[in-house]
Design a protein around this motif. Structure first.
Motif, PDB file in Angstrom:
ATOM      1  N   LYS A 234       0.837  -1.197   0.000  1.00  0.00           N
ATOM      2  CA  LYS A 234       0.000   0.000   0.000  1.00  0.00           C
ATOM      3  C   LYS A 234       0.877   1.254   0.000  1.00  0.00           C
ATOM      4  O   LYS A 234       1.977   1.274   0.566  1.00  0.00           O
ATOM      5  N   GLN A 235       0.370   2.305  -0.616  1.00  0.00           N
ATOM      6  CA  GLN A 235       1.065   3.583  -0.655  1.00  0.00           C
ATOM      7  C   GLN A 235       0.531   4.488   0.460  1.00  0.00           C
ATOM      8  O   GLN A 235      -0.661   4.812   0.485  1.00  0.00           O
ATOM      9  N   ILE A 236       1.416   4.850   1.375  1.00  0.00           N
ATOM     10  CA  ILE A 236       1.017   5.700   2.512  1.00  0.00           C
ATOM     11  C   ILE A 236       1.685   7.065   2.364  1.00  0.00           C
ATOM     12  O   ILE A 236       2.913   7.175   2.345  1.00  0.00           O
ATOM     13  N   ALA A 256      -1.222  18.907  -3.650  1.00  0.00           N
ATOM     14  CA  ALA A 256      -0.555  17.613  -3.469  1.00  0.00           C
ATOM     15  C   ALA A 256      -1.565  16.480  -3.388  1.00  0.00           C
ATOM     16  O   ALA A 256      -1.342  15.390  -3.921  1.00  0.00           O
ATOM     17  N   LEU A 257      -2.707  16.749  -2.736  1.00  0.00           N
ATOM     18  CA  LEU A 257      -3.722  15.713  -2.575  1.00  0.00           C
ATOM     19  C   LEU A 257      -4.546  15.510  -3.838  1.00  0.00           C
ATOM     20  O   LEU A 257      -4.929  14.382  -4.174  1.00  0.00           O
ATOM     21  N   ALA A 258      -4.821  16.584  -4.558  1.00  0.00           N
ATOM     22  CA  ALA A 258      -5.717  16.488  -5.718  1.00  0.00           C
ATOM     23  C   ALA A 258      -5.005  16.070  -6.991  1.00  0.00           C
ATOM     24  O   ALA A 258      -5.517  15.226  -7.748  1.00  0.00           O
ATOM     25  N   LYS A 263      -1.696  12.202  -4.533  1.00  0.00           N
ATOM     26  CA  LYS A 263      -3.032  11.926  -5.073  1.00  0.00           C
ATOM     27  C   LYS A 263      -3.362  10.438  -5.168  1.00  0.00           C
ATOM     28  O   LYS A 263      -4.532  10.051  -5.091  1.00  0.00           O
ATOM     29  N   ASP A 264      -2.357   9.572  -5.332  1.00  0.00           N
ATOM     30  CA  ASP A 264      -2.621   8.140  -5.482  1.00  0.00           C
ATOM     31  C   ASP A 264      -2.373   7.354  -4.203  1.00  0.00           C
ATOM     32  O   ASP A 264      -2.399   6.120  -4.220  1.00  0.00           O
TER      33      ASP A 264
END
Length: 417
Positions: A234-236, A256-258, A263-264
């Motif tokens: 998993k990517q954390i 950074a989140l969008a 984002k992933d």
């Protein structure tokens, strides 16, 4: 319909509710201009009038001290001691005095730049931009020594390899002072002597000195904190809110989140171990708000983020550096079921304002109470973590037990545990 009270009766009732000694607001005076101005500002602006009796008693005690009474001819050191003592009697956050030999002074000047707007060009010529010579590191005392407690992400100290927990021994062979050690060194390098492990020989690192703009430094640190780790497939993601006071900090996080680095990510660690709070009271809406994400797209296809919402799992880290707006942030996350890892927050949720004293030191003063909902106050109480994890600063050597515990909690969440 409720009847209106005649104006003169309303005023009379209000006067009855105000303590008689608060009406005059005429505190004792020592003759020392800096001390007396600080005292007057407290009497005129401090949010809790019920504390003024206690404060006034502390003022009189300093002025009438049998051994060293405070007078207009008292030394600066004596006045400094007296100001610290009377402000401490208020027992409130967002209340203290800051002088130009501390990083706090410059960071607060930038945060409160509007309140100090009439003096900024004089204090920071030619354009009024608060800045100081430094390397992007904060050190604090513990066990009789100084240890790096904050290393701003992407700062010269960070690039040179200084780690949180390093004992700071000297700069260019002289004792470390957070401002004086770097005066007239901008554009040059200094040699910082440090000890990473208890009992070992010191090592020396060369660090570039920069003229640091506080809020820009925080924004750079937020951006450089962004990271993604792979754990159990998993990517954390990880990000650190050093403050909510910087103009573009939330925009950096939103991007950074969008559309950016995070984002992933399958889950996100939000680090609220900050330096200052401030910022929008609804910052936590990014993670717990109900409104949908949306973008505005112009005819040429360029888009602008209008409302970003993160819908995947979140774990937050808190400690005594989580204060003010960051503390409200932590409270909002907790009440929405997002787990908090670390230690209790600062219990420092009042509204502060900055005032300039005659010697150009800054007085920060709590001018408003802060109430969440109907009657919840975090001042003096703080927010407790769901997963208590302490952090031992001396000789941490880059180890971060709280961040590790947050990662483990996120792994459990993503594994369905």
């Amino acid at each position: 319909m409720q009847a209106k009270m005649p104006g003169f009766l309303a005023v009379a009732l209000l006067l009855l509710l105000i303590p008689a000694n608060a009406l005059a607001l005429d505190p004792p005076r020592s003759g020392h201009p800096v001390f007396d101005r600080a005292v007057q500002l407290v009497f005129d602006n401090f949010h809790d009038m019920s504390a003024l009796d206690r404060f006034g008693a502390a003022v009189r005690q300093e002025i009438e001290d049998a051994d060293t009474p405070l007078t207009k001819n008292s030394s600066n050191a004596r006045a400094d001691e007296a100001i610290d003592a009377v402000l401490a009697s208020l027992e409130a956050s967002h209340t203290g005095r800051f002088q130009r030999d501390t990083i706090d002074y410059f960071e607060l000047a930038d945060i409160f730049r509007f309140a100090l707007r009439n003096d900024m060009e004089r204090l920071f010529p030619p354009k009024g931009d608060a800045s100081y010579p430094g390397i992007g590191m904060i050190a604090r005392p513990a066990n009789g020594a100084l240890f790096a407690s904050d290393v701003y992400d992407g700062s010269p100290a960070d690039k040179a390899g200084i780690q949180v927990g390093d004992e700071i021994i000297s700069v260019d062979g002289a004792p470390y002072h957070e401002i004086d050690s770097f005066q007239r060194q901008v554009g040059k390098t200094v040699e910082v002597s440090l000890r990473r492990h208890v009992g070992e020989k010191p090592i020396t690192v060369k660090v570039a000195v920069e003229q640091l703009r506080p809020l820009r430094t925080f924004e750079k640190a937020i951006e450089n904190s962004l990271a993604v780790s792979e754990r159990s497939g998993k990517q954390i993601g990880y990000l650190r809110f050093w403050t909510l006071s910087s103009p573009n900090g939330m925009e950096i996080v939103n991007r950074a989140l969008a559309t950016g680095r995070l984002k992933d990510a399958d889950g996100l660690i939000v680090d609220l171990r900050g330096r200052w709070g401030g910022g929008p009271a609804d910052a936590a809406e990014l993670f717990v708000g109900d409104t949908p994400s949306f973008r505005l797209i112009s005819r040429d296809g360029e888009d602008m983020l209008a409302n970003v919402r993160w819908r995947r799992p979140v774990v937050a880290i808190i400690d005594e550096g989580t204060r003010s707006g960051l503390e409200l942030f932590a409270y909002a996350l907790k009440t929405n079921g997002i787990p908090l890892v670390g230690t209790r927050t600062a219990g420092a949720l009042l509204a502060g304002r900055a005032y300039l004293l005659p010697d150009d030191s800054i007085l920060e003063l709590a001018v408003s109470d802060a109430v969440i909902g109907e009657d919840v106050r975090l001042e003096g109480r703080g927010v407790e973590p769901d997963i208590p994890v302490t952090f031992s600063l001396p000789y941490a050597a880059g180890n971060d037990q709280q961040r590790d515990a947050a990662m483990q909690a996120m792994e459990r969440i993503l594994a369905g545990g």
